[in-house]
Design a protein around this motif. Structure first.
Motif, mmCIF file in Angstrom:
data_model
loop_
_atom_site.group_PDB
_atom_site.id
_atom_site.type_symbol
_atom_site.label_atom_id
_atom_site.label_comp_id
_atom_site.label_asym_id
_atom_site.label_seq_id
_atom_site.Cartn_x
_atom_site.Cartn_y
_atom_site.Cartn_z
ATOM 1 N N UNK A 178 0.853 -1.195 0.000
ATOM 2 C CA UNK A 178 0.000 0.000 0.000
ATOM 3 C C UNK A 178 0.886 1.242 0.000
ATOM 4 N N UNK A 179 0.623 2.140 -0.932
ATOM 5 C CA UNK A 179 1.459 3.327 -1.096
ATOM 6 C C UNK A 179 0.569 4.566 -1.114
ATOM 7 N N UNK A 180 0.940 5.562 -0.323
ATOM 8 C CA UNK A 180 0.200 6.824 -0.336
ATOM 9 C C UNK A 180 0.750 7.716 -1.442
ATOM 10 N N UNK A 181 -0.142 8.137 -2.318
ATOM 11 C CA UNK A 181 0.264 8.988 -3.439
ATOM 12 C C UNK A 181 0.695 10.373 -2.949
ATOM 13 N N UNK A 182 1.652 10.939 -3.661
ATOM 14 C CA UNK A 182 2.102 12.300 -3.396
ATOM 15 C C UNK A 182 2.220 13.050 -4.718
ATOM 16 N N UNK A 183 2.436 14.356 -4.635
ATOM 17 C CA UNK A 183 2.731 15.127 -5.843
ATOM 18 C C UNK A 183 4.123 14.721 -6.326
ATOM 19 N N UNK A 184 4.194 14.230 -7.550
ATOM 20 C CA UNK A 184 5.465 13.819 -8.144
ATOM 21 C C UNK A 184 5.880 14.880 -9.161
ATOM 22 N N UNK A 185 7.053 15.414 -8.976
ATOM 23 C CA UNK A 185 7.586 16.407 -9.917
ATOM 24 C C UNK A 185 8.763 15.790 -10.658
ATOM 25 N N UNK A 186 8.596 15.680 -11.955
ATOM 26 C CA UNK A 186 9.611 15.040 -12.788
ATOM 27 C C UNK A 186 10.567 16.101 -13.325
ATOM 28 N N UNK A 187 11.832 15.905 -13.074
ATOM 29 C CA UNK A 187 12.855 16.835 -13.557
ATOM 30 C C UNK A 187 13.295 16.393 -14.949
ATOM 31 N N UNK A 188 12.880 17.144 -15.964
ATOM 32 C CA UNK A 188 13.161 16.732 -17.343
ATOM 33 C C UNK A 188 14.370 17.441 -17.936
ATOM 34 N N UNK A 189 14.882 18.443 -17.247
ATOM 35 C CA UNK A 189 16.106 19.115 -17.696
ATOM 36 C C UNK A 189 17.146 18.968 -16.600
ATOM 37 N N UNK A 190 18.246 18.293 -16.931
ATOM 38 C CA UNK A 190 19.319 18.062 -15.966
ATOM 39 C C UNK A 190 20.640 18.481 -16.595
ATOM 40 N N UNK A 191 21.566 18.884 -15.764
ATOM 41 C CA UNK A 191 22.809 19.412 -16.327
ATOM 42 C C UNK A 191 23.966 19.241 -15.360
ATOM 43 N N UNK A 192 25.166 19.404 -15.897
ATOM 44 C CA UNK A 192 26.356 19.322 -15.068
ATOM 45 C C UNK A 192 27.617 19.536 -15.881
ATOM 46 N N UNK A 193 28.694 19.746 -15.177
ATOM 47 C CA UNK A 193 30.003 19.977 -15.792
ATOM 48 C C UNK A 193 30.599 18.658 -16.273
ATOM 49 N N UNK A 194 31.033 18.639 -17.543
ATOM 50 C CA UNK A 194 31.734 17.475 -18.077
ATOM 51 C C UNK A 194 33.243 17.650 -17.970
ATOM 52 N N UNK A 195 33.728 18.791 -18.444
ATOM 53 C CA UNK A 195 35.145 19.144 -18.326
ATOM 54 C C UNK A 195 35.214 20.628 -17.976
ATOM 55 N N UNK A 196 36.421 21.149 -17.882
ATOM 56 C CA UNK A 196 36.571 22.570 -17.565
ATOM 57 C C UNK A 196 36.009 23.468 -18.659
ATOM 58 N N UNK A 197 35.854 22.924 -19.868
ATOM 59 C CA UNK A 197 35.387 23.735 -20.988
ATOM 60 C C UNK A 197 34.024 23.307 -21.526
ATOM 61 N N UNK A 216 17.443 28.996 -17.457
ATOM 62 C CA UNK A 216 18.016 29.171 -16.121
ATOM 63 C C UNK A 216 19.391 28.526 -16.023
ATOM 64 N N UNK A 217 19.533 27.362 -16.659
ATOM 65 C CA UNK A 217 20.824 26.667 -16.649
ATOM 66 C C UNK A 217 21.856 27.445 -17.463
ATOM 67 N N UNK A 218 21.434 27.916 -18.643
ATOM 68 C CA UNK A 218 22.361 28.627 -19.525
ATOM 69 C C UNK A 218 22.830 29.948 -18.928
ATOM 70 N N UNK A 219 21.993 30.558 -18.105
ATOM 71 C CA UNK A 219 22.363 31.843 -17.507
ATOM 72 C C UNK A 219 22.954 31.692 -16.115
ATOM 73 N N UNK A 220 23.100 30.445 -15.677
ATOM 74 C CA UNK A 220 23.645 30.205 -14.339
ATOM 75 C C UNK A 220 24.820 29.236 -14.413
ATOM 76 N N UNK A 221 24.522 27.932 -14.417
ATOM 77 C CA UNK A 221 25.583 26.930 -14.357
ATOM 78 C C UNK A 221 26.488 26.895 -15.564
ATOM 79 N N UNK A 222 25.937 27.203 -16.760
ATOM 80 C CA UNK A 222 26.729 27.060 -17.987
ATOM 81 C C UNK A 222 27.520 28.307 -18.351
ATOM 82 N N UNK A 223 27.410 29.357 -17.553
ATOM 83 C CA UNK A 223 28.129 30.601 -17.862
ATOM 84 C C UNK A 223 29.642 30.356 -17.824
ATOM 85 N N UNK A 224 30.329 30.865 -18.831
ATOM 86 C CA UNK A 224 31.783 30.776 -18.854
ATOM 87 C C UNK A 224 32.324 29.564 -19.582
ATOM 88 N N UNK A 225 31.463 28.633 -19.959
ATOM 89 C CA UNK A 225 31.930 27.446 -20.679
ATOM 90 C C UNK A 225 32.013 27.737 -22.177
#
Length: 455
Positions: A178-197, A216-225
């Motif tokens: 028996x499982x109680x349902x909850x709001x499930x939010x699926x993250x469809x955009x994921x990102x991370x550093x592969x190399x320094x460049x 949001x990713x392009x203006x935050x995490x991906x800046x400078x690559x």
């Protein structure tokens, strides 16, 4: 998929109905044919209600079946009649937020099976495991049901309970969780550093807010690559306007895509406005495979036509048509193909797909190795080891499966066994952003960008 306002949809339907009625009033032969068709449906209903060997479906269910049959007669796999519930499910699939248990489900040997669990989800906390077979949901059998139906049975209002009867390989008898349902939010955009460049962005579909999440990713995490890898492998598409919104970030004053159909009111041309903020100096690779489709193919085609990115991977699916939603008063709707896409260079995607600039084949098993893997799957050995040791414990799985194969006199090279375990961890394990060991497409993308950056 275009999201028109409901008002415009109804206006279109009213105009079409008016024209049909006018045409029928002017052509007695066609009017007689329509009456004959309606009479045939009524006769079929009567015969079924009076003679079917068990209690027949309700009149509403019969007419839903007739509506689905009418649309299926088009021979178009992308046009469909959807009931109110089916329409809600379709919209939820692209909203990335719904009431559920947080488990990915697939059909394995004609049985609905738990594939992967979302971390910290109700399913994960309940003790359910990848490989568990779903026999019943709230006392209703899943035998013979398709994946969408089973998924719909499990989803529901947050806070409510769903009882799932499970068959597990190492358990003698099925049991209920028996499982109680909850709001499930699926993250469809994921990102991370592969190399320094090089920065990596994985996009699973083009649903609500996909473009803004990437921004949001392009203006935050991906800046400078200096380089980006945009991974669209396995992306089935989604909303056309989300793909258009994403393309805006890479172009200025360019025609992006146009559509053409039999009804000229659906012919549209989309342009890049002045929203570009990714520099032309940023080198880009787009990864695709045979499951990249629809909006994912539109994005890929535009990037390829303007030489904005190098396309790496495999030929894409080849879905290049547009569906419009025509709603009805009872909450149901018609998904109807109204036009097809054309790339900036006039390329037709439908039925053809997009060839990558660099084709990369995945790891290949020999025929004998495929036979060995089939035996392991049939005996349920892989599921048993996954459930006992976890799909991400690759070294333990390697040793245990190798020992088992030795006792059964089964042959698999160490390299192929490691690739099999890599596949198991990718499919059944907790999701990892990237794994370079056997991801030859990603390896090639890195090589391409390193070469470009050195020039």
């Amino acid at each position: 998929m275009n999201r028109k306002t409901e008002r415009m949809m109804w206006l279109t339907i009213i105009i079409i109905l008016f024209l049909v009625i006018f045409y029928l009033s002017m052509t007695p032969g066609n009017a007689a044919s329509t009456v004959s068709s309606n009479s045939l449906l009524k006769q079929l209903q009567t015969v079924i209600e009076e003679n079917y060997y068990i209690e027949p479906p309700s009149v509403d269910e019969l007419y839903v079946g007739a509506a689905k049959g009418m649309v299926s007669s088009l021979g178009d796999p992308f046009s469909a009649y959807a009931t109110k519930k089916e329409l809600e499910d379709r919209r939820n699939s692209l909203s990335h937020s719904f009431g559920g248990i947080g488990a990915y489900i697939g059909i394995e040997e004609n049985i609905p099976t738990i594939i992967r669990l979302i971390p910290d989800s109700p399913a994960k906390k309940s003790g359910i495991l990848p490989g568990d077979m779903i026999l019943e949901v709230d006392g209703k059998t899943t035998e013979g049901l398709d994946l969408d139906t089973v998924t719909s049975m499990i989803k529901g209002e947050p806070g409510t309970l769903v009882n799932i009867k499970i068959k597990r390989y190492n358990s003698k008898e099925p049991f209920i969780i028996s499982i109680k349902r909850e709001i499930i939010r699926v993250q469809v955009v994921k990102s991370g550093k592969l190399t320094d460049k090089i920065y990596y962005i994985k996009i699973s579909d083009f649903g609500d807010d996909t473009a803004s999440n990437v921004k949001n990713i392009l203006t935050d995490g991906a800046i400078g690559y200096k380089s980006l890898i945009i991974d669209l492998r396995g992306n089935p598409g989604g909303y056309l306007d989300e793909a258009i919104n994403l393309l805006q970030y890479f172009f200025t004053d360019k025609m992006l895509v146009y559509t053409k159909g039999r009804n000229k009111q659906f012919n549209e041309t989309y342009y890049a406005k002045n929203n570009q903020f990714v520099s032309d100096n940023v080198k880009i690779v787009v990864l695709v495979d045979e499951n990249s489709a629809s909006a994912a193919e539109i994005f890929t085609a535009v990037m390829k036509d303007y030489n904005r990115a190098t396309i790496v991977g495999q030929k894409t699916f080849g879905k290049g048509v547009v569906q419009q939603i025509f709603p009805f008063k009872d909450g149901s709707a018609l998904f109807l193909t109204i036009s097809q896409y054309f790339s900036p260079n006039g390329y037709v995607i439908q039925g053809k797909g997009i060839e990558p600039d660099i084709n990369v084949k995945p790891y290949q098993y020999s025929d004998d190795e495929l036979a060995t893997i089939a035996i392991l799957q049939k005996k349920g050995v892989l599921y048993q080891f996954i459930q006992k040791y976890g799909a991400n414990n690759t070294d333990i799985l390697f040793n245990k499966i190798k020992q088992y194969m030795k006792t059964q006199k089964l042959q698999l090279s160490d390299q192929s066994l490691r690739y099999l375990i890599y596949q198991l961890s990718e499919y059944y394990g907790e999701e990892v952003l990237f794994n370079l060991e056997f991801d030859y497409m990603l390896q090639k993308a890195i090589d391409v960008l390193n070469e470009k950056n050195s020039q």
